[in-house]
Design a protein around this motif. Structure first.
Motif, short mmCIF file in Angstrom:
data_model
loop_
_atom_site.label_atom_id
_atom_site.label_comp_id
_atom_site.label_asym_id
_atom_site.label_seq_id
_atom_site.Cartn_x
_atom_site.Cartn_y
_atom_site.Cartn_z
N VAL A 87 33.21 -106.75 35.68
CA VAL A 87 32.58 -105.73 36.30
C VAL A 87 31.23 -106.10 36.97
O VAL A 87 30.56 -105.48 37.47
N LYS A 88 31.08 -107.33 36.79
CA LYS A 88 29.31 -107.85 37.29
C LYS A 88 29.59 -107.80 38.86
O LYS A 88 30.25 -108.22 39.59
N ASP A 89 28.66 -107.08 39.35
CA ASP A 89 28.02 -106.96 40.60
C ASP A 89 28.98 -105.94 41.38
O ASP A 89 29.26 -105.97 42.74
N ALA A 99 29.86 -94.12 29.33
CA ALA A 99 30.62 -95.26 30.19
C ALA A 99 30.02 -95.87 31.29
O ALA A 99 30.19 -97.07 31.33
N ALA A 100 29.58 -94.96 31.89
CA ALA A 100 28.48 -95.49 33.10
C ALA A 100 27.60 -96.48 32.63
O ALA A 100 27.08 -97.23 33.12
N ASP A 101 26.85 -95.94 31.63
CA ASP A 101 25.85 -96.71 30.98
C ASP A 101 26.42 -98.31 30.51
O ASP A 101 25.51 -99.03 30.67
N ASN A 161 26.81 -104.02 31.68
CA ASN A 161 27.52 -105.17 31.71
C ASN A 161 27.56 -105.74 33.13
O ASN A 161 28.47 -106.39 33.60
N GLY A 162 26.52 -105.27 34.11
CA GLY A 162 26.31 -106.00 35.27
C GLY A 162 26.97 -105.26 36.42
O GLY A 162 26.87 -105.88 37.41
N ALA A 163 27.48 -104.11 36.50
CA ALA A 163 27.84 -103.21 37.56
C ALA A 163 26.70 -102.93 38.24
O ALA A 163 25.84 -102.56 37.92
N ALA A 164 27.28 -102.99 39.56
CA ALA A 164 26.12 -102.73 40.76
C ALA A 164 25.90 -101.16 40.62
O ALA A 164 24.57 -100.85 40.77
N GLU A 165 26.93 -100.55 40.66
CA GLU A 165 26.72 -99.09 40.69
C GLU A 165 28.01 -98.49 40.11
O GLU A 165 29.00 -98.89 40.05
N VAL A 166 27.98 -97.15 39.75
CA VAL A 166 28.89 -96.30 39.14
C VAL A 166 29.34 -95.09 39.70
O VAL A 166 28.35 -94.15 39.81
N HIS A 167 30.52 -94.86 40.06
CA HIS A 167 30.86 -93.30 40.36
C HIS A 167 32.16 -92.97 39.53
O HIS A 167 32.66 -93.77 39.10
N ALA A 168 32.28 -91.77 39.68
CA ALA A 168 33.58 -91.06 39.01
C ALA A 168 34.18 -90.22 39.82
O ALA A 168 33.66 -89.39 40.30
#
Length: 339
Positions: A221-223, A242-244, A249-256
């Motif tokens: 999930v990086k970037d 889960a968003a945290d 783990n490098g995600a740029a942003e999280v939506h649900a």
């Protein structure tokens, strides 16, 4: 053969906003006014529910719009009593439109001496005179088998796909759909396939009921712009954690994207203070003021798909066609159509 009578709508008190929106959409499709049947659904001083239908419904094809949302027991009883009133008034057929099917999480015995409440509710609905069920995103698909009457289970995935293609246009190559647990992989995979994106999983381990001890991300999930997809958001604890973990783990942003916004207890406070950039829910459950004004919660409408599903049920045409984005786009009047 199409029915010669017009479909008639009646609603309980659980989500009158959605019921009126469905009636307006049906009016557009029919080119004539479609309103809710004049009735009163009220309570006596001791809490008993009373229903009186003021219009003639003899021989009519009736659709009761009533989610089994909080307060679940009251709204379920309203649905049952409305169905009984229609049966005793000689309606030709009664379909229960249940946008949110309460008790669906009690679909099996998890311990000794526990009920299967979803089956009990199915029996009650059938005994009340309901002849068909129309719902959305049942928590457990096998609940359809609890009924000996037809059950049409609509999916929010095509609506979400249209919404994602609209709001993330030009960035879909960097989108990853995420299942918040192993049990929701099929739902997440379906959405990922619809929009042509990668899939990841958040595997969670519980120390005890209701408490998540550890979460592990399966997939890269990086970037990435991560979109968590689930059917129910209750207290939002797992969703926010889960968003945290995804961001760690490098995600740029999280939506649900969640179909049913139960949002009980501390849910709204958690979502507001979380690292979620947005939580998208549908209007299957009537949103209180706190949800409507929450800055990172957005509501997408289900009235267009329910209105068309009711019309298709009434005139005997396909319901499964509404699961296709090419069919759904025009129904949503271009709001989420491919741009």
């Amino acid at each position: 053969m199409p029915s010669m009578t017009e479909p008639k709508l009646i609603a309980g008190n659980a989500n009158l906003t959605l019921a009126n929106a469905i009636a307006r959409r049906m009016s557009m499709h029919r080119g004539m006014s479609v309103g809710l049947v004049d009735a009163r659904v009220e309570r006596f001083n001791d809490g008993e529910i009373f229903v009186e239908v003021f219009e003639n419904v003899r021989g009519e094809d009736m659709f009761i719009i009533q989610p089994v949302s909080r307060p679940a027991n009251d709204n379920l009883m309203e649905l049952l009593i409305i169905a009984d009133a229609l049966r005793r008034s000689s309606a030709s057929r009664t379909t229960a439109v249940i946008p949110y099917f309460g008790y669906a999480r009690q679909d099996r015995r998890t311990k000794s001496r526990t009920p299967i409440s979803a089956k009990l509710v199915a029996n009650m609905l059938t005994e009340a005179g309901i002849e068909r069920i129309l719902t959305m995103d049942l928590h457990a698909a096998q609940i359809q088998g609890f009924f000996d009457i037809p059950v049409d289970n609509l999916y929010a995935a095509p609506i979400f796909a249209l919404d994602i293609e609209h709001h993330f246009k030009g960035n879909l190559d960097n989108v990853t759909v995420v299942s918040p647990d192993v049990g929701g992989v099929a739902r997440a995979r379906e959405l990922a396939q619809r929009i042509g994106c990668a899939l990841a999983i958040v595997d969670k381990r519980r120390e005890k009921q209701g408490e998540v001890a550890e979460m592990t991300v399966i997939g890269d999930v990086k970037d990435q712009t991560c979109i968590i997809v689930d059917d129910i958001c209750d207290t939002a604890g797992t969703l926010c954690k889960a968003a945290d973990v995804l961001l760690e783990n490098g995600a740029a942003e999280v939506h649900a994207y969640t179909t049913h916004g139960v949002l009980s207890g501390p849910a709204i406070e958690r979502v507001t203070g979380s690292q979620l950039k947005s939580l998208v829910i549908t209007d299957t459950i009537e949103a209180p003021e706190a949800v409507r004004t929450c800055p990172n919660i957005r509501i997408v409408p289900t009235a267009p798909i329910f209105a068309q599903a009711i019309l298709n049920t009434w005139n005997g045409t396909s319901i499964s066609s509404l699961l296709d984005i090419d069919t759904l786009g025009p129904i949503y009047e271009g709001t989420y159509a491919k741009l």
